[in-house]
Design an enzyme around this catalytic site. Structure first.
Site, PDB file in Angstrom:
ATOM      1  N   ALA A  78       0.858  -1.179   0.000  1.00 13.45           N
ATOM      2  CA  ALA A  78       0.000   0.000   0.000  1.00 13.45           C
ATOM      3  C   ALA A  78       0.900   1.237   0.000  1.00 13.45           C
ATOM      4  CB  ALA A  78      -0.885  -0.010   1.235  1.00 13.45           C
ATOM      5  N   GLY A 121       0.709  -4.864   1.169  1.00 15.22           N
ATOM      6  CA  GLY A 121      -0.474  -4.938   0.304  1.00 15.22           C
ATOM      7  C   GLY A 121      -0.176  -5.582  -1.041  1.00 15.22           C
ATOM      8  N   GLU A 124      -0.520  -9.093  -0.350  1.00 15.74           N
ATOM      9  CA  GLU A 124      -1.959  -9.337  -0.138  1.00 15.74           C
ATOM     10  C   GLU A 124      -2.727  -9.333  -1.462  1.00 15.74           C
ATOM     11  OE1 GLU A 124      -2.053  -6.242   2.968  1.00 15.74           O
ATOM     12  OE2 GLU A 124      -3.161  -7.710   4.153  1.00 15.74           O
ATOM     13  N   GLU A 144       4.593  -4.899   7.424  1.00 20.74           N
ATOM     14  CA  GLU A 144       3.818  -3.842   8.096  1.00 20.74           C
ATOM     15  C   GLU A 144       4.249  -3.624   9.541  1.00 20.74           C
ATOM     16  OE1 GLU A 144       2.476  -6.252   6.210  1.00 20.74           O
ATOM     17  OE2 GLU A 144       0.899  -5.443   4.933  1.00 20.74           O
TER      18      GLU A 144
HETATM   19  C1  HXC Z   1       5.147   4.441  -0.984  1.00 26.54           C
HETATM   20  C2  HXC Z   1       7.153   3.528  -1.620  1.00 26.54           C
HETATM   21  C3  HXC Z   1       6.753   2.260  -1.132  1.00 26.54           C
HETATM   22  C4  HXC Z   1       5.443   2.143  -0.549  1.00 26.54           C
HETATM   23  C5  HXC Z   1       8.740   2.071  -1.954  1.00 26.54           C
HETATM   24  N1  HXC Z   1       8.378   3.357  -2.100  1.00 26.54           N
HETATM   25  N2  HXC Z   1       7.754   1.386  -1.354  1.00 26.54           N
HETATM   26  N3  HXC Z   1       6.353   4.597  -1.537  1.00 26.54           N
HETATM   27  N4  HXC Z   1       4.679   3.267  -0.506  1.00 26.54           N
HETATM   28  N5  HXC Z   1       4.953   1.001  -0.098  1.00 26.54           N
HETATM   29  C6  HXC Z   1       9.170   4.435  -2.709  1.00 26.54           C
HETATM   30  C7  HXC Z   1      10.283   4.899  -1.785  1.00 26.54           C
HETATM   31  O1  HXC Z   1       9.780   5.803  -0.843  1.00 26.54           O
HETATM   32  C8  HXC Z   1      11.222   5.553  -2.778  1.00 26.54           C
HETATM   33  O2  HXC Z   1      10.720   6.830  -3.098  1.00 26.54           O
HETATM   34  C9  HXC Z   1      11.074   4.678  -4.022  1.00 26.54           C
HETATM   35  O3  HXC Z   1       9.837   3.963  -3.858  1.00 26.54           O
HETATM   36  C10 HXC Z   1      12.187   3.666  -4.161  1.00 26.54           C
HETATM   37  O4  HXC Z   1      12.262   2.925  -2.947  1.00 26.54           O
HETATM   38  P1  HXC Z   1      13.635   2.673  -2.172  1.00 26.54           P
HETATM   39  O5  HXC Z   1      13.284   2.348  -0.774  1.00 26.54           O
HETATM   40  O6  HXC Z   1      14.584   3.793  -2.394  1.00 26.54           O
HETATM   41  O7  HXC Z   1      14.182   1.380  -2.949  1.00 26.54           O
HETATM   42  P2  HXC Z   1      15.028   0.171  -2.385  1.00 26.54           P
HETATM   43  O8  HXC Z   1      16.142   0.661  -1.486  1.00 26.54           O
HETATM   44  O9  HXC Z   1      15.386  -0.622  -3.582  1.00 26.54           O
HETATM   45  O10 HXC Z   1      14.024  -0.677  -1.461  1.00 26.54           O
HETATM   46  C11 HXC Z   1      12.879  -1.287  -2.048  1.00 26.54           C
HETATM   47  C12 HXC Z   1      11.899  -1.731  -0.920  1.00 26.54           C
HETATM   48  C13 HXC Z   1      11.621  -0.534   0.011  1.00 26.54           C
HETATM   49  C14 HXC Z   1      12.531  -2.878  -0.128  1.00 26.54           C
HETATM   50  C15 HXC Z   1      10.637  -2.240  -1.620  1.00 26.54           C
HETATM   51  O11 HXC Z   1      11.216   0.553  -0.794  1.00 26.54           O
HETATM   52  C16 HXC Z   1      10.569  -0.808   1.024  1.00 26.54           C
HETATM   53  O12 HXC Z   1      10.850  -1.425   2.054  1.00 26.54           O
HETATM   54  N6  HXC Z   1       9.334  -0.331   0.775  1.00 26.54           N
HETATM   55  C17 HXC Z   1       8.256  -0.382   1.735  1.00 26.54           C
HETATM   56  C18 HXC Z   1       7.693  -1.768   1.834  1.00 26.54           C
HETATM   57  C19 HXC Z   1       6.561  -1.816   2.860  1.00 26.54           C
HETATM   58  O13 HXC Z   1       6.756  -1.510   4.031  1.00 26.54           O
HETATM   59  N7  HXC Z   1       5.358  -2.246   2.426  1.00 26.54           N
HETATM   60  C20 HXC Z   1       4.199  -2.339   3.251  1.00 26.54           C
HETATM   61  C21 HXC Z   1       3.424  -1.065   3.185  1.00 26.54           C
HETATM   62  S1  HXC Z   1       2.056  -1.055   4.309  1.00 26.54           S
HETATM   63  P3  HXC Z   1      11.703   8.116  -3.201  1.00 26.54           P
HETATM   64  O14 HXC Z   1      10.765   9.257  -3.311  1.00 26.54           O
HETATM   65  O15 HXC Z   1      12.554   8.090  -1.973  1.00 26.54           O
HETATM   66  O16 HXC Z   1      12.489   7.851  -4.451  1.00 26.54           O
HETATM   67  C22 HXC Z   1       0.912  -1.999   3.565  1.00 26.54           C
HETATM   68  C23 HXC Z   1      -0.345  -2.143   4.337  1.00 26.54           C
HETATM   69  C24 HXC Z   1      -1.402  -2.846   3.548  1.00 26.54           C
HETATM   70  O17 HXC Z   1       1.086  -2.481   2.506  1.00 26.54           O
HETATM   71  C25 HXC Z   1      -2.730  -2.533   4.106  1.00 26.54           C
HETATM   72  C26 HXC Z   1      -3.874  -2.958   3.257  1.00 26.54           C
HETATM   73  C27 HXC Z   1      -3.908  -2.458   1.876  1.00 26.54           C
END
Ligand code: HXC
Length: 270
Positions: A78, A121, A124, A144
């Site tokens: 998400a 997400g 999911e 999460e």
């Molecule tokens: C918004 C995101 C994002 C996300 C990555 N980005 N994941 N933006 N939401 N879920 C953005 C980063 O902010 C960054 O933007 C760009 O994408 C590149 O990401 P990096 O982190 O620089 O890349 P990398 O070092 O290669 O790492 C990749 C990654 C990491 C491992 C996927 O980005 C990450 O851990 N993302 C979050 C994963 C996460 O926590 N997902 C769960 C979300 S909560 P900028 O602007 O800096 O370039 C969820 C709840 C679901 O899903 C609820 C029901 C729907």
């Protein structure tokens, strides 16, 4: 096949098109296309995905959908930026996740073709699909917990049903990532492929499904999904009713007649 791509519509966050299938119904492909955020799923993206899935459900000439991302990311989850400032009442009133519930109403099968990150997400969404085809190096996870929340689109339920309590606890409580190979071994991934093969394999499976009589496919899918809701007895009764219902389809008569006449059936999908 690649020559006959018909767009399903113009969208901001996805590309989607139909692929002709000379032997059966066409296949729809949805590619999530937000590379700048690793295909994070904001509400608009989910709404666009739903729009296409509903279109396919209402289109007699299409049998199955494949949802994919890029080689680097199926989806990183998400959109955290969309949720960062939201409070509980805001998220409740805006009902941002209502669109996720609609996935359960889709009648035709949709397949996740996963490469790279399938996190939160994103994992999911893959689990809400009817089957997951993934490359060995795909990275599945429910991180999460690192944001001080928990999966909110079915992760605690679908993951547990797919991989069992122990593995689901490990994934959700540690937030660690697991490879496509590990998730295949755990039972989440149906078909595991080499790095570059996941999309071809998903397309192959989607075409195989689209070559089958669509009503039977839809009622089979409905019956399998019911097994998660019902007791064995209730589930078998539900299955039986769908079995009876198929005796009202023209394809049932054609399928059995074709078998007896030793020829290929010609499906009408009705
Ligand atoms: C918004 C995101 C994002 C996300 C990555 N980005 N994941 N933006 N939401 N879920 C953005 C980063 O902010 C960054 O933007 C760009 O994408 C590149 O990401 P990096 O982190 O620089 O890349 P990398 O070092 O290669 O790492 C990749 C990654 C990491 C491992 C996927 O980005 C990450 O851990 N993302 C979050 C994963 C996460 O926590 N997902 C769960 C979300 S909560 P900028 O602007 O800096 O370039 C969820 C709840 C679901 O899903 C609820 C029901 C729907």
């Amino acid at each position: 096949m690649e020559n006959n791509k018909n767009q399903t519509g113009v969208y901001k966050n996805i590309n989607s098109y139909y692929i002709d299938n000379p032997d059966g119904l066409s296949v729809c492909i949805i590619e999530i296309n937000r590379p700048e955020v690793k295909n994070a799923l904001n509400t608009e993206t989910m709404t666009e995905i739903m729009d296409v899935l509903e279109q396919v459900d209402n289109d007699d000439s299409t049998g199955c959908t494949v949802i994919t991302g890029s080689r680097e990311a199926f989806s990183a989850g998400a959109d955290i930026k969309e949720m960062a400032e939201a409070g509980a009442i805001d998220i409740y009133l805006k009902d941002r996740f209502a669109v996720w519930d609609k996935l359960r109403k889709i009648k035709k099968p949709f397949i996740a073709a996963v490469s790279g990150y399938a996190l939160g997400g994103g994992c999911e969404l893959a689990m809400a699909c009817d089957l997951i085809i993934a490359s060995e190096s795909a990275k599945f996870g429910q991180p999460e917990i690192n944001l001080a929340v928990i999966p909110g689109a079915g992760g605690t339920q679908r993951l547990t049903r797919a991989v069992g309590k122990g593995k689901a606890m490990e994934m959700i409580l540690t937030g660690k990532m697991f490879s496509g190979k590990e998730m295949f071994d755990a039972g989440l991934v149906s078909v595991l492929t080499r790095e570059d093969e996941y999309m071809n394999e998903a397309l192959k499976t989607a075409i195989e499904i689209s070559n089958k009589p669509s009503i039977a496919v839809q009622l089979a899918k409905e019956s399998i999904l019911k097994s998660f809701e019902l007791s064995l007895n209730e589930g078998i009764e539900f299955e039986r009713k769908n079995f009876y219902l198929l005796f009202a389809s023209e394809d049932k008569f054609e399928g059995m007649k074709a078998f007896i006449e030793k020829r290929k059936p010609v499906w009408k999908h009705k």
